[in-house]
Write an enzyme that holds these catalytic residues in place. Structure first.
Site, PDB file in Angstrom:
ATOM      1  N   GLU A  29       0.820  -1.216   0.000  1.00 44.16           N
ATOM      2  CA  GLU A  29       0.000   0.000   0.000  1.00 44.16           C
ATOM      3  C   GLU A  29       0.852   1.264   0.000  1.00 44.16           C
ATOM      4  OE1 GLU A  29      -3.208   0.421  -0.418  1.00 44.16           O
ATOM      5  OE2 GLU A  29      -3.878  -1.648  -0.284  1.00 44.16           O
ATOM      6  N   ASP A  50      -6.245   8.073  -1.119  1.00 44.63           N
ATOM      7  CA  ASP A  50      -5.759   7.235  -0.019  1.00 44.63           C
ATOM      8  C   ASP A  50      -4.589   7.948   0.641  1.00 44.63           C
ATOM      9  OD1 ASP A  50      -7.576   5.246  -0.733  1.00 44.63           O
ATOM     10  OD2 ASP A  50      -6.132   4.207  -1.997  1.00 44.63           O
TER      11      ASP A  50
END
Length: 151
Positions: free
Chosen positions: A60, A76
């Site tokens: 991520e 994000d």
């Protein structure tokens, strides 16, 4: 003349990138991240291991606290790549829920305590790590022991 001003601009930008604190973000070392996750009760949380969480974080954000990704209408943020549509408020995502009751910018500082609380809330609500595509696409069902080996 144009070339000199472009060269100057390049040096200025390079200097600012080095001089301004936090522009690159803090990259937490693998074993330090393992230690943080263990200390914060991630082993066995929602039935997942610290290795699962380490793999998720690797894919991520590459362990970078300042990580940021634009997903079109939402973004994000931070080491866990927490989404602005549901979990944090960035002041620009239409219809944001802000379920973690946090400003998205707080997810990009070097203090990851609030990131941890929000990530655990997400995992608890989902009963696992499926909200994170990095985990689903790269970690789910794989041997992840290398993520914690030697730590």
């Amino acid at each position: 003349m144009m070339r000199k001003s472009m060269l100057f601009l390049g040096f200025l930008l390079a200097f600012l990138a080095l001089a301004l604190p936090g522009t690159q973000g803090k990259t937490i070392s693998r074993c330090e991240m393992v230690k943080i996750l263990r200390k914060n009760g991630f082993e066995g949380f929602v039935g997942k291991t610290v290795a699962d969480w380490m793999c998720l974080i690797k894919y991520e954000s590459s362990y970078n606290t300042k990580a940021y990704n634009n997903n079109g209408p939402s973004r994000d943020y931070g080491i866990f790549q927490i989404n602005s549509k549901y979990w944090c408020n960035d002041g620009r995502t239409a219809g944001a829920k802000n379920a973690c009751q946090i400003s998205c910018s707080k997810l990009q500082d070097d203090n990851i305590e609030d990131d941890i609380r929000c990530a655990k809330k997400i995992a608890q609500e989902a009963r696992g790590l499926t909200p994170w595509y990095g985990w689903k696409n790269h970690c789910q069902g794989k041997n992840l022991s290398s993520f914690v080996k030697g730590c």
